[in-house]
Scaffold this active site. Structure first.
Site, PDB file in Angstrom:
ATOM      1  N   GLU A  48       0.875  -1.172   0.000  1.00 17.69           N
ATOM      2  CA  GLU A  48       0.000   0.000   0.000  1.00 17.69           C
ATOM      3  C   GLU A  48       0.910   1.218   0.000  1.00 17.69           C
ATOM      4  O   GLU A  48       1.833   1.298   0.821  1.00 17.69           O
ATOM      5  CB  GLU A  48      -0.893   0.032   1.251  1.00 17.69           C
ATOM      6  CG  GLU A  48      -1.847   1.225   1.206  1.00 17.69           C
ATOM      7  CD  GLU A  48      -2.627   1.462   2.493  1.00 17.69           C
ATOM      8  OE1 GLU A  48      -2.311   0.840   3.522  1.00 17.69           O
ATOM      9  OE2 GLU A  48      -3.564   2.296   2.460  1.00 17.69           O
ATOM     10  N   ARG A 274       6.004 -12.378   9.307  1.00 19.12           N
ATOM     11  CA  ARG A 274       6.723 -11.168   8.947  1.00 19.12           C
ATOM     12  C   ARG A 274       8.063 -11.112   9.674  1.00 19.12           C
ATOM     13  O   ARG A 274       8.267 -11.792  10.683  1.00 19.12           O
ATOM     14  CB  ARG A 274       5.884  -9.938   9.305  1.00 19.12           C
ATOM     15  CG  ARG A 274       5.625  -9.813  10.804  1.00 19.12           C
ATOM     16  CD  ARG A 274       5.077  -8.451  11.198  1.00 19.12           C
ATOM     17  NE  ARG A 274       3.766  -8.156  10.681  1.00 19.12           N
ATOM     18  CZ  ARG A 274       3.529  -7.213   9.752  1.00 19.12           C
ATOM     19  NH1 ARG A 274       4.514  -6.488   9.278  1.00 19.12           N
ATOM     20  NH2 ARG A 274       2.315  -6.985   9.334  1.00 19.12           N
ATOM     21  N   LYS A 284       4.749   0.289  10.075  1.00 21.24           N
ATOM     22  CA  LYS A 284       4.688   1.558   9.359  1.00 21.24           C
ATOM     23  C   LYS A 284       4.161   2.659  10.269  1.00 21.24           C
ATOM     24  O   LYS A 284       4.571   3.799  10.154  1.00 21.24           O
ATOM     25  CB  LYS A 284       3.761   1.415   8.148  1.00 21.24           C
ATOM     26  CG  LYS A 284       4.451   0.890   6.911  1.00 21.24           C
ATOM     27  CD  LYS A 284       3.550   1.148   5.705  1.00 21.24           C
ATOM     28  CE  LYS A 284       3.899   0.209   4.563  1.00 21.24           C
ATOM     29  NZ  LYS A 284       2.882   0.275   3.500  1.00 21.24           N
TER      30      LYS A 284
END
Length: 576
Positions: A48, A274, A284
């Site tokens: 994104e 992850r 983020k």
RNA sequence: UGGGGGAUCGUACAAUGGCAGUACGCCAGACUCUGAAUCUGGUUAUCAAGGUUCGAAUCCUUGUCCCCCAGCCA
């Protein structure tokens, strides 16, 4: 063609290295055996554009593009831009640059979820016609109340049973802008009693008037991730849709949507853990917070785990890819030791960095028996790991600088370097012996050291075979160039800054010594022409590069990428 | 408390019923014109308890612990 030959070899080596199995490659191997997907392998990297890429994304990039490379398949770059309120072209540009920098290429397969807005809309209409989606007038608060809890099932929306005609009409008016933001949604009809929240009549579209970075104000309704992502994958002919563990719960919904559209293919979603790294944060949200609150200088601050920060710090894409190949891929939550990343970095830099001499904290040495005004040109090897890097001349004179750390007036037993009465070697130059210390009479600070040199040791070898325990780096005082050097260290002082068990916030763990700006450093004259992108090893200190942002005004600014492994520092710490 | 996942040296990843291995870290040594690099050796692990089996990290049962999910974020 020689460079492409070398490239071929590198690729071959890389493929061999990453031929290591992991559970995702096992699945693909199996699919290939059964000729699933017509034996195609097609992955995608779907960021994104709401932030800069970090080392965790590098794991995903190496995984997705690496699989495509090794299986002779394809990997798309797709921007998952379904939420205009958070996204921006600045991020799109940085993501492109970072993926390319890592060494991957997506040819003409650069896509945006926003490319599919019209198709997505049409598929939603189809779902309404199938009687499997409805327009809901509940407020966000009411939706939450109807959703139920962990132990209680949800209750159906009062708007569940609207006619297909009414839903069609309402949905087209949602698109047309007839209703205010947040007043209505399009929802899939699945199962409000499902133990999986994602299946409790999930929202497919919301009304949101925000300027989209690509479609502007063309749309005022935007699809949700769960609906847009699986359809985008299918439209692109993705075979293996690899994502992180938190989407495991979403897989039934991913599959449900695609099951409604028979003509679309059905990619397989596979989840992996992850990357977490010690001494840093990776979300983020937190990285954005560090940037917005000015706790770092920007997304590309050399202390950040962002790819742009690491690039500015002096990391090479090869080091990062090597790291990603080594950490493996699995489903268990894990935190990789920063030491492994630094190992991969040093391993790569050791092979390619040009050796030079630089003194960070200068201590003046006067060689009393060296003729005043005489200059020696000495041969230095540019890279012992790479003969083709050649040699250079380094000027030597009566006054030089050495590192303050390389002299002790009262040394402990383990200290090998210069001390009163002791002889050491100056790299590529001469043996020198410390004869006396010149101190400031007021402060007692050491101003300079008076030494003598042995002319017979020119080049650094002693004809009589006598040994010294240390070799020091140095620069000629009159020839040296001044520079600023930024010494970087870990951004956080604890291994797991996200651990809030002590009632603290991750920002409480910021390392106050993560940056130290050294001015008045003296570097050998050959470094005067250093350019951004050049990689150096300052002998005995570490790896350094020109700071791409700080050297514009003509003055030289270096960033320390990583220190050399350092036995002496370990001994010093152990003694404390 | 419902659902979905996961537990192997300090860390990360292997071993898919047959000698628990590799890398990093750490420790010791060799070598060294970088206390670097390189080389050699060492260190330490199958969450627990039962069961199946000639044989279990792997299969079964029970339990424990950890992670994720109740955004009109992705």
């Amino acid at each position: 063609m020689s460079s492409s030959d070398a490239g071929l070899k590198d690729t071959a080596d890389k493929n061999t290295a990453s031929a290591v199995s992991n559970f995702i490659r096992d699945i693909i191997d199996e699919d290939l055996c059964t000729c699933k997907n017509g034996s195609r392998v097609h992955t995608r990297f779907p960021p994104e554009p709401n932030g800069y890429l970090h080392i965790g994304h590098a794991k995903s990039i190496c995984l997705n593009f690496g699989i495509a490379r090794d299986y002779k398949g394809l990997c798309n770059l797709r921007f998952d831009d379904t939420n205009p309120s958070k996204e921006d072209t600045e991020y799109v540009d940085s993501i492109r640059e970072d993926v390319r920098w890592l060494g991957f290429d997506w040819d003409d397969r650069e896509f945006f979820a926003s490319d599919y807005f019209e198709k997505l809309y049409q598929y939603a209409v189809e779902l309404i016609n199938l009687g499997k989606a409805f327009v809901c007038d509940l407020t966000p608060d009411q939706v939450r109340q109807h959703r139920g809890s962990l132990t209680e099932p949800g209750t159906p929306s009062p708007f569940y049973s609207r006619s297909i005609e009414e839903n069609l009409d309402l949905f087209s008016r949602m698109r047309a802008g007839d209703f205010p933001d947040g007043s209505r949604t399009l929802r899939a009809k699945i199962d409000m009693a499902s133990p999986n929240f994602n299946m409790r009549d999930p929202i497919m579209y919301r009304i949101l008037r925000a300027d989209h970075h690509r479609t502007g104000n063309l749309w005022c309704i935007y699809p949700m991730y769960d609906y847009a992502h699986c359809v985008s994958d299918a439209l692109e002919g993705i075979t293996h849709s690899i994502c992180t563990l938190e989407f495991e719960d979403h897989r039934p919904l991913y599959d449900w949507f695609l099951d409604q559209f028979a003509e679309l293919g059905h990619p397989q979603q596979i989840e992996f853990a992850r990357l977490n790294l010690t001494y840093t944060v990776m979300s983020k949200r937190r990285l954005l917070e560090l940037v917005q609150q000015g706790l770092v200088s920007g997304w590309d601050d050399p202390r950040m785990p962002t790819l742009s920060g690491m690039r500015r710090r002096g990391y090479t894409p090869e080091a990062i890819c090597s790291f990603c190949d080594r950490i493996g891929v699995a489903k268990r939550d894990s935190t990789v030791d920063m030491a492994l990343l630094e190992h991969c970095l040093r391993e790569d830099l050791n092979k390619r960095a040009r050796r030079v001499m630089a003194v960070l904290r200068p201590l003046r040495i006067i060689i009393d028996n060296y003729p005043e005004g005489q200059i020696d040109e000495l041969h230095a090897i540019n890279n012992p790991e790479d003969q083709s890097a050649g040699t250079r001349m380094v000027p030597f004179s009566r006054e030089i600088f050495i590192e303050q750390d390389d002299f002790m007036e009262n040394p402990p037993k383990e200290f090998f370097r210069l001390a009163p009465g002791r002889e050491v070697r100056l790299r590529y130059a001469y043996f020198i012996k410390c004869e006396s210390i010149e101190k400031d009479t007021a402060t007692g600070d050491i101003i300079a050291l008076h030494c003598t040199y042995d002319p017979a040791t020119r080049g650094g070898d002693s004809p009589d075979g006598r040994k010294v325990k240390a070799t020091l780096h140095w620069v000629s005082a009159s020839h040296a160039v001044e520079a600023q050097v930024n010494l970087y260290d870990k951004l956080f002082s604890v291994s797991d800054p996200s651990d809030t068990s002590e009632g603290k916030d991750y920002k409480d763990y910021l390392n106050p010594y993560s940056i130290e700006c050294m001015n008045g450093c003296r570097i050998e004259p050959s470094l005067a022409s250093a350019k951004p992108g050049d990689l150096y090893q300052f002998e005995r200190l570490g790896y350094f590069c020109i700071d791409s942002a700080g050297s514009s005004n003509g003055s030289l600014v270096f960033n320390r990428t990583v220190t050399l492994r350092d036995e002496w520092t370990k001994i010093k710490k152990g003694k404390k």
